[in-house]
Design a protein around this motif. Structure first.
Motif, PDB file in Angstrom:
ATOM      1  N   UNK A   1      -0.031  -1.578   0.159  1.00 18.69           N
ATOM      2  CA  UNK A   1       0.212  -0.052  -0.013  1.00 18.69           C
ATOM      3  C   UNK A   1       0.805   1.183  -0.063  1.00 18.69           C
ATOM      4  N   UNK A   2       1.915   0.513  -0.415  1.00 19.15           N
ATOM      5  CA  UNK A   2       2.685   2.170  -1.114  1.00 19.15           C
ATOM      6  C   UNK A   2       2.589   3.165  -1.940  1.00 19.15           C
ATOM      7  N   UNK A   3       1.946   2.576  -3.078  1.00 21.31           N
ATOM      8  CA  UNK A   3       2.327   3.300  -4.247  1.00 21.31           C
ATOM      9  C   UNK A   3       0.936   2.613  -4.466  1.00 21.31           C
ATOM     10  N   UNK A   4       0.686   4.309  -4.973  1.00 23.08           N
ATOM     11  CA  UNK A   4      -1.166   4.796  -5.778  1.00 23.08           C
ATOM     12  C   UNK A   4      -1.131   4.369  -7.345  1.00 23.08           C
ATOM     13  N   UNK A   5      -2.045   3.225  -7.575  1.00 21.88           N
ATOM     14  CA  UNK A   5      -1.676   3.123  -9.131  1.00 21.88           C
ATOM     15  C   UNK A   5      -3.595   3.377  -9.292  1.00 21.88           C
ATOM     16  N   UNK A   6      -3.616   4.558 -10.732  1.00 20.36           N
ATOM     17  CA  UNK A   6      -5.301   5.363 -10.690  1.00 20.36           C
ATOM     18  C   UNK A   6      -4.826   4.592 -12.426  1.00 20.36           C
ATOM     19  N   UNK A   7      -6.244   3.634 -12.806  1.00 25.51           N
ATOM     20  CA  UNK A   7      -6.308   3.506 -13.949  1.00 25.51           C
ATOM     21  C   UNK A   7      -7.386   4.186 -14.769  1.00 25.51           C
ATOM     22  N   UNK A   8      -7.653   4.755 -16.227  1.00 22.31           N
ATOM     23  CA  UNK A   8      -8.678   5.243 -17.004  1.00 22.31           C
ATOM     24  C   UNK A   8      -8.539   4.706 -19.085  1.00 22.31           C
ATOM     25  N   UNK A   9      -9.855   4.622 -18.728  1.00 19.78           N
ATOM     26  CA  UNK A   9      -9.940   3.869 -20.398  1.00 19.78           C
ATOM     27  C   UNK A   9      -9.618   4.761 -21.024  1.00 19.78           C
ATOM     28  N   UNK A  10     -10.356   5.948 -21.195  1.00 18.01           N
ATOM     29  CA  UNK A  10     -10.523   6.790 -21.839  1.00 18.01           C
ATOM     30  C   UNK A  10     -10.063   7.686 -22.760  1.00 18.01           C
ATOM     31  N   UNK A  11     -10.109   8.128 -24.634  1.00 17.14           N
ATOM     32  CA  UNK A  11      -8.757   9.010 -24.933  1.00 17.14           C
ATOM     33  C   UNK A  11     -10.449   9.570 -26.231  1.00 17.14           C
ATOM     34  N   UNK A  12      -9.934  10.838 -26.749  1.00 18.46           N
ATOM     35  CA  UNK A  12     -10.447  11.730 -27.191  1.00 18.46           C
ATOM     36  C   UNK A  12     -11.110  10.776 -28.844  1.00 18.46           C
ATOM     37  N   UNK A  13     -11.994  11.453 -29.652  1.00 14.03           N
ATOM     38  CA  UNK A  13     -13.043  10.442 -29.883  1.00 14.03           C
ATOM     39  C   UNK A  13     -11.899   9.761 -30.931  1.00 14.03           C
ATOM     40  N   UNK A  14     -12.730   8.657 -30.992  1.00 11.08           N
ATOM     41  CA  UNK A  14     -11.259   8.270 -32.278  1.00 11.08           C
ATOM     42  C   UNK A  14     -11.846   7.105 -32.986  1.00 11.08           C
ATOM     43  N   UNK A  15     -12.406   7.451 -34.258  1.00  8.99           N
ATOM     44  CA  UNK A  15     -13.169   6.440 -34.700  1.00  8.99           C
ATOM     45  C   UNK A  15     -14.590   5.492 -34.119  1.00  8.99           C
ATOM     46  N   UNK A  16     -15.149   4.691 -34.303  1.00 16.20           N
ATOM     47  CA  UNK A  16     -16.223   4.937 -33.670  1.00 16.20           C
ATOM     48  C   UNK A  16     -15.691   2.989 -32.411  1.00 16.20           C
ATOM     49  N   UNK A  17     -14.571   3.850 -31.801  1.00 16.13           N
ATOM     50  CA  UNK A  17     -14.311   2.977 -31.060  1.00 16.13           C
ATOM     51  C   UNK A  17     -14.499   3.093 -29.585  1.00 16.13           C
ATOM     52  N   UNK A  18     -14.460   1.951 -28.468  1.00 11.09           N
ATOM     53  CA  UNK A  18     -14.889   2.304 -27.287  1.00 11.09           C
ATOM     54  C   UNK A  18     -14.356   3.674 -26.689  1.00 11.09           C
ATOM     55  N   UNK A  19     -14.874   3.513 -25.437  1.00 11.39           N
ATOM     56  CA  UNK A  19     -13.917   4.560 -24.518  1.00 11.39           C
ATOM     57  C   UNK A  19     -13.777   6.076 -25.234  1.00 11.39           C
ATOM     58  N   UNK A  20     -14.841   6.389 -26.366  1.00 10.37           N
ATOM     59  CA  UNK A  20     -14.223   7.871 -26.639  1.00 10.37           C
ATOM     60  C   UNK A  20     -15.242   8.594 -25.906  1.00 10.37           C
ATOM     61  N   UNK A  21     -14.592  10.330 -26.021  1.00  6.31           N
ATOM     62  CA  UNK A  21     -14.658  11.102 -25.719  1.00  6.31           C
ATOM     63  C   UNK A  21     -14.759  12.227 -26.321  1.00  6.31           C
ATOM     64  N   UNK A  22     -15.367  13.915 -26.514  1.00  7.31           N
ATOM     65  CA  UNK A  22     -15.118  14.753 -27.120  1.00  7.31           C
ATOM     66  C   UNK A  22     -14.110  15.477 -26.267  1.00  7.31           C
ATOM     67  N   UNK A  23     -12.848  15.974 -27.104  1.00  6.26           N
ATOM     68  CA  UNK A  23     -11.574  16.851 -26.361  1.00  6.26           C
ATOM     69  C   UNK A  23     -12.762  18.215 -25.751  1.00  6.26           C
ATOM     70  N   UNK A  24     -11.958  18.537 -24.775  1.00  4.47           N
ATOM     71  CA  UNK A  24     -12.216  19.832 -24.536  1.00  4.47           C
ATOM     72  C   UNK A  24     -12.773  18.983 -22.631  1.00  4.47           C
ATOM     73  N   UNK A  25     -13.916  19.259 -22.476  1.00  2.32           N
ATOM     74  CA  UNK A  25     -15.175  19.918 -21.021  1.00  2.32           C
ATOM     75  C   UNK A  25     -14.780  18.023 -20.413  1.00  2.32           C
ATOM     76  N   UNK A  26     -15.539  17.673 -21.233  1.00  7.15           N
ATOM     77  CA  UNK A  26     -15.964  15.498 -21.315  1.00  7.15           C
ATOM     78  C   UNK A  26     -14.708  15.350 -20.682  1.00  7.15           C
ATOM     79  N   UNK A  27     -13.678  14.857 -21.957  1.00  2.44           N
ATOM     80  CA  UNK A  27     -12.307  14.825 -21.245  1.00  2.44           C
ATOM     81  C   UNK A  27     -11.728  15.365 -19.812  1.00  2.44           C
ATOM     82  N   UNK A  28     -11.836  16.416 -19.666  1.00  2.00           N
ATOM     83  CA  UNK A  28     -11.627  17.628 -19.003  1.00  2.00           C
ATOM     84  C   UNK A  28     -12.012  17.026 -17.351  1.00  2.00           C
TER      85      UNK A  28
END
Length: 254
Positions: free
Chosen positions: A170-197
């Motif tokens: 418990x000495x190292x904290x790891x955080x994971x997230x699958x999202x990325x800026x919209x990239x064709x019609x794949x999964x875990x897409x979000x618009x650039x700007x506020x949604x990703x922020x």
């Protein structure tokens, strides 16, 4: 646009976040790049603890990403923690995920990993159930995969999706997230700007190791056509607020 009150609503302003190529040209002169320090024994295919430069208390991190079902063909060195940065399937196949889970267990035993951590990526369609409902016929015709089965098949690892875990007593904290800026019609897409922020703003400032499938702007994000797929807002969060000791990502491998 005319609002109900009769006043004209000004058009929504596009910010630097929306044009990654322009953003990179603006900031690139202030960006610094350094070689990653590593200790690697070619013969033993590992980072050796017996090496004179090995420090007690060091956690050996082994990173992989975008294996797309070919995880068994990848040469993996020994270490303490194995981290997969997403896109472990081609299009979210449960059978591939089941084999990946077996691979994780076998690798734990053979390579001595104490922890295996994994996130999803844009190709792992069945992990983004709401989106998969919209696109399953395009990818899998009249026989869509079971999204519940896909998730249940991922075992022998800690799966992170906009959450955290701790390792090394418990000495190292790891955080994971699958999202990325919209990239064709794949999964875990979000618009650039506020949604990703909004997504990046939830990453704790205490994070030691950050895993995102998509890269920050200017880091391994250049596509074949010359456009950059990295996220400006992620770069800002990483450099100005989170400042993790290690940031692992994948996504673009052209």
């Amino acid at each position: 646009m005319i609002a109900s009150s009769g006043y004209t609503t000004p058009p929504r302003q596009r910010t630097i976040s929306h044009n990654p190529n322009e953003a990179w040209e603006r900031i690139r002169s202030n960006q610094q790049f350094y070689p990653i320090p590593t200790m690697y024994d070619e013969k033993e295919r590992c980072i050796p603890k017996k090496d004179s430069c090995y420090l007690s208390g060091v956690t050996r991190i082994v990173c992989m990403s975008d294996s797309h079902g070919k995880h068994r063909s990848i040469s993996i060195p020994k270490g303490d923690v194995l981290i997969h940065g997403g896109d472990f399937t081609s299009t979210g196949e449960p059978k591939t995920i089941k084999d990946l889970s077996a691979f994780f267990l076998q690798t734990k035993i053979s390579h001595g990993f104490q922890e295996v951590i994994c996130i999803a990526g844009n190709h792992d369609l069945t992990f983004h159930a709401d989106h998969y409902k919209k696109v399953n016929k395009r990818f899998h015709g009249e026989q869509p995969h079971d999204t519940n089965e896909a998730r249940q098949n991922l075992r022998n690892c800690t799966y992170l999706e906009d959450n955290a875990c701790t390792i090394s007593n418990e000495s190292i904290q790891v955080y994971g997230s699958p999202w990325q800026p919209e990239f064709f019609d794949w999964a875990f897409n979000l618009p650039r700007g506020r949604p990703l922020r909004d997504v990046w703003s939830k990453i704790p400032g205490s994070t030691d190791i950050l895993i995102t499938h998509g890269p920050p702007l200017g880091r391994g994000d250049l596509c074949r056509g010359g456009n950059r797929a990295g996220c400006y807002d992620l770069l800002q969060e990483v450099q100005q607020r989170i400042k993790p000791r290690l940031h692992i990502f994948g996504h673009i491998h052209q």
